[in-house]
Design an enzyme around this catalytic site. Structure first.
Site, mmCIF file in Angstrom:
data_model
loop_
_atom_site.group_PDB
_atom_site.id
_atom_site.type_symbol
_atom_site.label_atom_id
_atom_site.label_comp_id
_atom_site.label_asym_id
_atom_site.label_seq_id
_atom_site.Cartn_x
_atom_site.Cartn_y
_atom_site.Cartn_z
ATOM 1 N N ASP A 16 0.879 -1.161 0.000
ATOM 2 C CA ASP A 16 0.000 0.000 0.000
ATOM 3 C C ASP A 16 0.924 1.221 0.000
ATOM 4 O O ASP A 16 2.149 1.078 0.017
ATOM 5 C CB ASP A 16 -0.955 -0.031 1.204
ATOM 6 C CG ASP A 16 -2.158 0.897 0.984
ATOM 7 O OD1 ASP A 16 -2.073 1.772 0.086
ATOM 8 O OD2 ASP A 16 -3.169 0.770 1.697
HETATM 9 C C1 BGC Z 1 -4.965 3.410 0.129
HETATM 10 C C2 BGC Z 1 -5.053 2.487 -1.061
HETATM 11 C C3 BGC Z 1 -4.838 3.277 -2.326
HETATM 12 C C4 BGC Z 1 -3.511 4.001 -2.231
HETATM 13 C C5 BGC Z 1 -3.195 4.810 -3.471
HETATM 14 C C6 BGC Z 1 -3.720 4.250 0.108
HETATM 15 O O1 BGC Z 1 -3.733 5.209 1.110
HETATM 16 O O2 BGC Z 1 -5.012 2.659 1.313
HETATM 17 O O3 BGC Z 1 -6.306 1.852 -1.081
HETATM 18 O O4 BGC Z 1 -4.895 2.433 -3.424
HETATM 19 O O5 BGC Z 1 -3.554 4.885 -1.130
HETATM 20 O O6 BGC Z 1 -3.990 5.922 -3.576
#
Ligand code: BGC
Length: 693
Positions: A270
């Site tokens: 993530d």
């Molecule tokens: C989120 C993800 C997301 C990523 C990119 C993160 O903070 O948890 O779900 O895909 O950001 O935006």
């Protein structure tokens, strides 16, 4: 002289490989690997930073401003950068670009909970295909979706992105969505793997879960989705699982995901920033997003010092290359920048219509009589919440609210109320900020109305509709007062409207425009009908109005239990509910790396999640059970006939209007489900459904 001839020979070797123009192809990944320097290898597993995400703000030159991330290119070997974008309810990119009049809006589809409420895999696949097509036409290679964590507790701020409390429903709907996205030649990403069931302290929380529970609930849905849809990628979660950050967990990413389940795609982090880079590679986490240069340096150093095996790095690099060769960017696809937003809006509407759940309909309150005049109460009636905030937010071109939807269906609405609410909304326009622009703004607060205004509306309108709206999003969990529970203002409004309208023999309908479960038991007896609209995407008002008018027969069913009392839920004993009522943004930094000292959640309820918790003797009543949903017609379901891995069930429409039925097979646990096509009155169909082993 000898030196010169060696140099000439060396340069000939180099030129000969360049001369052959060695570039990445689908069938030469091993050869390319042998040509990459350690630094290049490291650069391939470390994303290209926040440039694309922040391009709109700072004017960086990137292929797709607003996309969440990218990989790094190695041009000398023909390895392109690829673009990754959120998110579950549609493509999230900047809708406008500096110096251009062109727009790049994306269709706002209904949230995950609504998609699961359709119980319709074909339809969800269609949604996925429309999203995948927008991604393709805007130059995206991998969609960071679906979000599919189990809805363990209603207060999780991201439940709206997720599907269900049940792993079979969650995994199967996720698989349908993935199949849709990938049918367009764009990759999907199952996220967040795994056990990311709360937003409080989300970067550091240690989810402590027994193995049996992991296998049966929290990993099961991912396992089903991997088996049924072969996703190109999986995203590890922010949290830790039984003491280890999931992105550093070899057991999870290699032993379970790859070896046991046969996943052959790429795992990314993530958007964590820097963690234990070498441990991630060793665990089989192939791509670090958003990626920092210091991670590249660290990897090179560690390989050189023998602290990280180059072989482990090579495995990750191969998986990055395996992904790249599948992408539109690699294949040289030229995005049109003009996806068919009109036909995709139709798909969004269709999905909303099938996922809206009719929870109550006393004495045929719905459908509304043709041409009725409706008094619309609640800010949400005029400012419908199409989706949640955070990375799941979508820059859609418009949102049809309930007022517009009803007018299009030939109903009139009370103009006085409309004027008051519109003024209130205009006075509460959120301040423009970069973050709000990127991640979505909060809705206007609810407005109080005097008894005189309510009475005047009751005198002139035929029916009242009260919309209760809730916004939630990434980075914080929900609260009990004023969120799970109705506010005093909402209770008063509902009581006043019911008294004024029902006193004159007029009906009151409640519309729930929510991203997650709210309390219903204490007030549901007041209203004549309740429609759970969820956050239904940009065509939500159209879909809702078409259900209220009876043009569409409701066929959504609950993917999650609505409890009577929050504290009836076994998970309420340890969900980190913030009693202060303040926002609970992510926790602090894990300075000392002592995993026990930075927050944990013990999943002590074990398997007692969702409807499973209510099947025990002496369990409390629920307000609306898992799988519940009413229709305007009636169905008769035959006895299920089991044969090997399938079960067949006949369904007959015994009512007087056309409708679709949801079939749930199981007991005590869900083992199969399906949805009929539209059945005319008197029509019968037989569904043959695969059984969960
Ligand atoms: C989120 C993800 C997301 C990523 C990119 C993160 O903070 O948890 O779900 O895909 O950001 O935006």
């Amino acid at each position: 002289m000898k030196k010169i001839s060696v140099l000439i020979a060396l340069s000939m070797v180099c030129f000969s490989s360049l001369g052959q123009g060695l570039v990445l192809r689908q069938d030469n990944i091993d050869e390319i690997l042998s040509q990459l320097t350690v630094r290049e290898k490291a650069s391939l597993v470390v994303g290209a930073g926040y440039k694309s995400m922040l391009a709109g703000q700072f004017g960086f030159k990137v292929p797709v401003p607003g996309a969440a991330g990218m990989t790094r290119a190695v041009p000398r070997l023909g390895i392109p950068a690829i673009v990754l974008s959120d998110g579950p309810a549609g493509v999230r990119i900047e809708p406008k670009r500096k110096g251009s009049d062109a727009t790049f809006f994306c269709t706002g589809f209904p949230i995950g909970s609504l998609l699961a409420s359709t119980w319709n895999q074909e339809l969800v696949k269609k949604v996925g295909a429309a999203i995948g097509n927008e991604a393709l036409e805007y130059g995206i290679d991998v969609m960071l979706a679906p979000g599919m964590n189990i809805q363990r507790n209603p207060l999780c701020g991201r439940n709206f992105e997720y599907y269900s409390e049940d792993p079979l429903l969650s995994g199967t709907i996720a698989a349908a969505y993935v199949r849709g996205i990938q049918s367009q030649g764009v990759g999907a990403c199952l996220k967040h793997f795994a056990v990311n069931n709360q937003e409080t302290n989300r970067f550091w929380n240690d989810a402590q879960v027994a193995d049996e529970v992991l296998r049966e609930i929290y990993l099961r849905n991912f396992e089903i989705a991997v088996a049924q849809s072969k996703p190109w990628t999986v995203m590890a979660s922010y949290n830790r699982l039984n003491g280890i950050h999931t992105q550093e967990d070899k057991w999870l990413l290699t032993d379970v995901l790859r070896t046991e389940w046969g996943f052959d795609g790429l795992v990314m982090t993530d958007w964590t920033g820097r963690r234990n880079t070498a441990a991630q590679i060793a665990a089989g986490c192939d791509l670090m997003e958003p990626g920092k240069r210091s991670q590249i340096r660290e990897l090179v150093r560690k390989v050189r010092r023998g602290e990280l095996s180059e072989q482990a790095l090579d495995s990750c690099v191969c998986r990055v290359l395996d992904l790249i060769v599948k992408t539109p960017a690699f294949k040289g696809y030229k995005p049109s920048q003009a996806p068919d937003l009109t036909s995709h809006a139709e798909v969004a509407r269709e999905a909303a219509e099938e996922g809206i759940v009719l929870l109550k309909n006393e004495a045929g309150t719905l459908p509304l009589a043709a041409g009725s005049r409706a008094a619309l109460f609640g800010v949400g009636s005029y400012q419908l919440l199409a989706g949640g905030t955070g990375s799941g937010h979508v820059h859609r071109p418009y949102v049809v609210n309930l007022e517009e939807g009803l007018s299009r269906e030939g109903f009139s609405v009370s103009p006085q109320l409309s004027g008051l609410y519109r003024e209130h909304i205009a006075n509460h326009r959120p301040r423009k900020s970069f973050m709000a622009g990127m991640l979505g703004s909060p809705a206007a607060p609810e407005m109080s109305l005097s008894r005189e205004i309510v009475n005047a509306a009751a005198a002139e309108a035929d029916v009242a509709i009260v919309t209760i709206a809730r916004q939630a999003g990434e980075g914080g969990d929900r609260h009990l007062p004023g969120d799970f529970l109705l506010t005093d203002l909402e209770k008063q409004l509902l009581a006043d409207v019911c008294e004024a309208f029902q006193g004159q023999g007029k009906k009151v309908i409640v519309v729930l425009n929510v991203g997650g479960v709210i309390e219903t038991a204490s007030w549901k007896q007041l209203s004549d009908a309740i429609v759970l609209a969820w956050q239904p995407g940009q065509e939500g008002g159209t879909a809702l109005a078409r259900i209220l008018s009876g043009r569409v027969c409701p066929s959504g069913r609950l993917p999650v239990t609505f409890p009577v009392d929050y504290f009836d839920l076994p998970s309420s004993k340890n969900f980190p509910y913030d009693y202060t009522g303040r926002g609970s943004m992510s926790g602090g930094r894990d300075k000392d790396r002592d995993v026990r000292n930075v927050g944990y959640t013990v999943y002590e309820e074990g398997l007692d999640i969702g409807y499973r918790a209510y099947q025990k003797a002496g369990a409390p009543e629920v307000s609306f059970p898992f799988g519940f949903g009413l229709s305007f017609t009636t169905f008769e379901q035959g006895e299920p006939v089991y044969a090997g891995n399938t079960v067949s069930v006949s369904v007959r429409n015994t009512g007087s209007v056309a409708g679709k039925a949801v079939v749930l097979i199981g007991g005590p646990l869900l083992r199969a489900f399906g949805k009929t096509p539209l059945l005319q009155p008197g029509e019968t169909t037989t569904l043959v459904l695969p059984l969960l082993p």
